[in-house]
Motif scaffolding. Sequence first.
Motif, PDB file in Angstrom:
ATOM      1  N   ASP A 148     -21.662   0.701  -6.941  1.00 12.91           N
ATOM      2  CA  ASP A 148     -21.502  -0.049  -5.529  1.00 12.91           C
ATOM      3  C   ASP A 148     -22.199   0.346  -4.134  1.00 12.91           C
ATOM      4  OD1 ASP A 148     -20.019  -2.360  -4.384  1.00 12.91           O
ATOM      5  OD2 ASP A 148     -18.155  -0.893  -4.332  1.00 12.91           O
ATOM      6  N   GLY A 149     -23.470   0.320  -4.196  1.00 17.17           N
ATOM      7  CA  GLY A 149     -24.489   0.570  -2.701  1.00 17.17           C
ATOM      8  C   GLY A 149     -24.545   1.861  -2.455  1.00 17.17           C
ATOM      9  N   ILE A 150     -23.397   3.253  -2.969  1.00 15.85           N
ATOM     10  CA  ILE A 150     -23.032   4.315  -2.131  1.00 15.85           C
ATOM     11  C   ILE A 150     -23.289   5.508  -3.080  1.00 15.85           C
ATOM     12  CG2 ILE A 150     -21.908   6.319  -1.372  1.00 15.85           C
ATOM     13  CD1 ILE A 150     -19.835   3.541  -0.269  1.00 15.85           C
ATOM     14  N   ALA A 151     -24.175   6.283  -2.624  1.00 17.09           N
ATOM     15  CA  ALA A 151     -25.150   7.437  -4.186  1.00 17.09           C
ATOM     16  C   ALA A 151     -24.563   8.808  -3.275  1.00 17.09           C
ATOM     17  CB  ALA A 151     -26.715   7.777  -3.432  1.00 17.09           C
ATOM     18  N   ALA A 197     -22.413  11.875   0.863  1.00 14.12           N
ATOM     19  CA  ALA A 197     -22.526  10.384   0.142  1.00 14.12           C
ATOM     20  C   ALA A 197     -23.424   9.897   1.057  1.00 14.12           C
ATOM     21  CB  ALA A 197     -21.395  10.034  -0.213  1.00 14.12           C
ATOM     22  N   ALA A 198     -24.046   8.997   0.566  1.00 10.26           N
ATOM     23  CA  ALA A 198     -25.125   8.399   1.489  1.00 10.26           C
ATOM     24  C   ALA A 198     -25.631   6.389   0.927  1.00 10.26           C
ATOM     25  CB  ALA A 198     -26.870   8.576   1.594  1.00 10.26           C
ATOM     26  N   ALA A 199     -25.584   5.547   2.252  1.00 11.81           N
ATOM     27  CA  ALA A 199     -26.060   4.280   1.664  1.00 11.81           C
ATOM     28  C   ALA A 199     -26.798   3.942   2.765  1.00 11.81           C
ATOM     29  CB  ALA A 199     -24.264   3.655   1.119  1.00 11.81           C
ATOM     30  N   TRP A 200     -27.717   3.095   1.151  1.00 15.47           N
ATOM     31  CA  TRP A 200     -28.768   2.640   2.919  1.00 15.47           C
ATOM     32  C   TRP A 200     -28.782   1.178   2.907  1.00 15.47           C
ATOM     33  CZ3 TRP A 200     -29.227   6.243  -0.623  1.00 15.47           C
ATOM     34  CH2 TRP A 200     -29.081   7.578  -0.509  1.00 15.47           C
ATOM     35  N   PHE A 201     -29.487   0.255   3.118  1.00 14.43           N
ATOM     36  CA  PHE A 201     -29.666  -1.643   4.081  1.00 14.43           C
ATOM     37  C   PHE A 201     -30.658  -1.808   4.924  1.00 14.43           C
ATOM     38  CE2 PHE A 201     -26.849   0.467   7.625  1.00 14.43           C
ATOM     39  CZ  PHE A 201     -27.236  -0.165   8.179  1.00 14.43           C
ATOM     40  N   LEU A 202     -30.770  -3.180   4.753  1.00 17.53           N
ATOM     41  CA  LEU A 202     -32.058  -2.724   5.611  1.00 17.53           C
ATOM     42  C   LEU A 202     -31.814  -4.289   6.861  1.00 17.53           C
ATOM     43  CD1 LEU A 202     -34.303  -4.984   2.992  1.00 17.53           C
ATOM     44  CD2 LEU A 202     -34.279  -2.638   3.772  1.00 17.53           C
ATOM     45  N   ASP A 203     -32.510  -3.928   7.431  1.00 17.85           N
ATOM     46  CA  ASP A 203     -32.277  -4.601   9.388  1.00 17.85           C
ATOM     47  C   ASP A 203     -32.619  -6.014   9.079  1.00 17.85           C
ATOM     48  OD1 ASP A 203     -34.581  -4.167   9.738  1.00 17.85           O
ATOM     49  OD2 ASP A 203     -34.001  -2.888  11.930  1.00 17.85           O
ATOM     50  N   GLU A 222     -35.349  -7.147  10.180  1.00 23.94           N
ATOM     51  CA  GLU A 222     -36.435  -6.809  10.422  1.00 23.94           C
ATOM     52  C   GLU A 222     -37.425  -5.842   9.163  1.00 23.94           C
ATOM     53  OE1 GLU A 222     -37.848  -8.330  12.714  1.00 23.94           O
ATOM     54  OE2 GLU A 222     -36.292  -8.680  12.767  1.00 23.94           O
ATOM     55  N   GLY A 223     -36.703  -6.175   8.225  1.00 23.10           N
ATOM     56  CA  GLY A 223     -36.945  -4.956   6.462  1.00 23.10           C
ATOM     57  C   GLY A 223     -37.067  -3.575   6.691  1.00 23.10           C
ATOM     58  N   ASN A 224     -36.543  -3.396   7.774  1.00 23.98           N
ATOM     59  CA  ASN A 224     -36.515  -0.971   8.021  1.00 23.98           C
ATOM     60  C   ASN A 224     -35.197  -1.136   7.273  1.00 23.98           C
ATOM     61  OD1 ASN A 224     -38.655  -1.169  10.708  1.00 23.98           O
ATOM     62  ND2 ASN A 224     -36.834  -1.949  11.603  1.00 23.98           N
ATOM     63  N   ILE A 225     -35.698  -0.162   6.520  1.00 28.61           N
ATOM     64  CA  ILE A 225     -34.356   0.932   5.933  1.00 28.61           C
ATOM     65  C   ILE A 225     -33.489   1.568   6.873  1.00 28.61           C
ATOM     66  CG2 ILE A 225     -33.892   2.060   3.605  1.00 28.61           C
ATOM     67  CD1 ILE A 225     -36.834   1.055   3.102  1.00 28.61           C
ATOM     68  N   LEU A 226     -32.366   1.676   6.873  1.00 26.35           N
ATOM     69  CA  LEU A 226     -31.571   2.032   7.117  1.00 26.35           C
ATOM     70  C   LEU A 226     -30.523   3.160   6.953  1.00 26.35           C
ATOM     71  CD1 LEU A 226     -30.859  -0.090  10.881  1.00 26.35           C
ATOM     72  CD2 LEU A 226     -32.748   1.546  10.490  1.00 26.35           C
ATOM     73  N   SER A 227     -29.407   3.995   6.791  1.00 30.70           N
ATOM     74  CA  SER A 227     -28.942   4.322   6.455  1.00 30.70           C
ATOM     75  C   SER A 227     -27.893   4.757   6.849  1.00 30.70           C
ATOM     76  CB  SER A 227     -29.203   5.644   5.637  1.00 30.70           C
ATOM     77  OG  SER A 227     -29.397   6.804   6.176  1.00 30.70           O
ATOM     78  N   ILE A 228     -26.719   5.145   6.130  1.00 30.07           N
ATOM     79  CA  ILE A 228     -24.819   5.826   6.745  1.00 30.07           C
ATOM     80  C   ILE A 228     -25.121   7.268   5.829  1.00 30.07           C
ATOM     81  CG2 ILE A 228     -24.407   3.797   8.193  1.00 30.07           C
ATOM     82  CD1 ILE A 228     -22.423   3.459   5.028  1.00 30.07           C
ATOM     83  N   ASN A 229     -24.459   7.772   6.208  1.00 25.81           N
ATOM     84  CA  ASN A 229     -25.122   9.132   5.590  1.00 25.81           C
ATOM     85  C   ASN A 229     -23.214  10.058   6.064  1.00 25.81           C
ATOM     86  OD1 ASN A 229     -27.683   9.718   5.099  1.00 25.81           O
ATOM     87  ND2 ASN A 229     -27.367   9.397   6.755  1.00 25.81           N
ATOM     88  N   GLN A 230     -22.549  10.858   4.839  1.00 25.81           N
ATOM     89  CA  GLN A 230     -21.337  11.555   5.113  1.00 25.81           C
ATOM     90  C   GLN A 230     -21.825  12.317   4.367  1.00 25.81           C
ATOM     91  OE1 GLN A 230     -17.845   9.667   3.577  1.00 25.81           O
ATOM     92  NE2 GLN A 230     -16.982  11.847   3.340  1.00 25.81           N
ATOM     93  N   THR A 231     -21.663  13.770   5.351  1.00 30.12           N
ATOM     94  CA  THR A 231     -21.926  15.292   4.426  1.00 30.12           C
ATOM     95  C   THR A 231     -20.537  15.785   3.504  1.00 30.12           C
ATOM     96  OG1 THR A 231     -20.684  16.815   6.722  1.00 30.12           O
ATOM     97  CG2 THR A 231     -23.421  16.179   6.765  1.00 30.12           C
ATOM     98  N   GLY A 232     -21.181  16.519   2.841  1.00 32.04           N
ATOM     99  CA  GLY A 232     -20.225  17.049   1.703  1.00 32.04           C
ATOM    100  C   GLY A 232     -19.436  18.156   1.921  1.00 32.04           C
TER     101      GLY A 232
END
Length: 127
Positions: A99-102, A109-115, A117-127
Amino acid sequence: MLKDQQVGAVLPAQDIARARAYYSEKLGLEPENPDDDDNLQYRCGDGTGFFVYQTSNAGTAKNTQMGWTVSDVKATVQELRGKGVKFEDYDFPGLKTEDGIATMPDGSAAAWFLDSEGNILSINQTG
């Protein structure tokens, strides 16, 4: 000499107006320099920030270019999806999203999306 200095990311955009609209409408960010027409400067938490500049090279990188650390990846993904952000799904050795989250072995945990302009951006949560 650099370890104690602030650092920021630099992202390319083929269409600066489209990038400005995306970062405002989808991510809730406004540039510090709203009158510039060839670059955008954003500030985020703890004095960090990033710069977006116009170039035809945008969207060519195949790696994560920038990421935010959040306290709850699942809640952040849900909120951003509500604004129309589409998250990427990956299935690589050692990395699979659900469901989009690793979820990593250390509990982070982390999830990635494109802006826009096609740049790969992420959101991250430490354990």
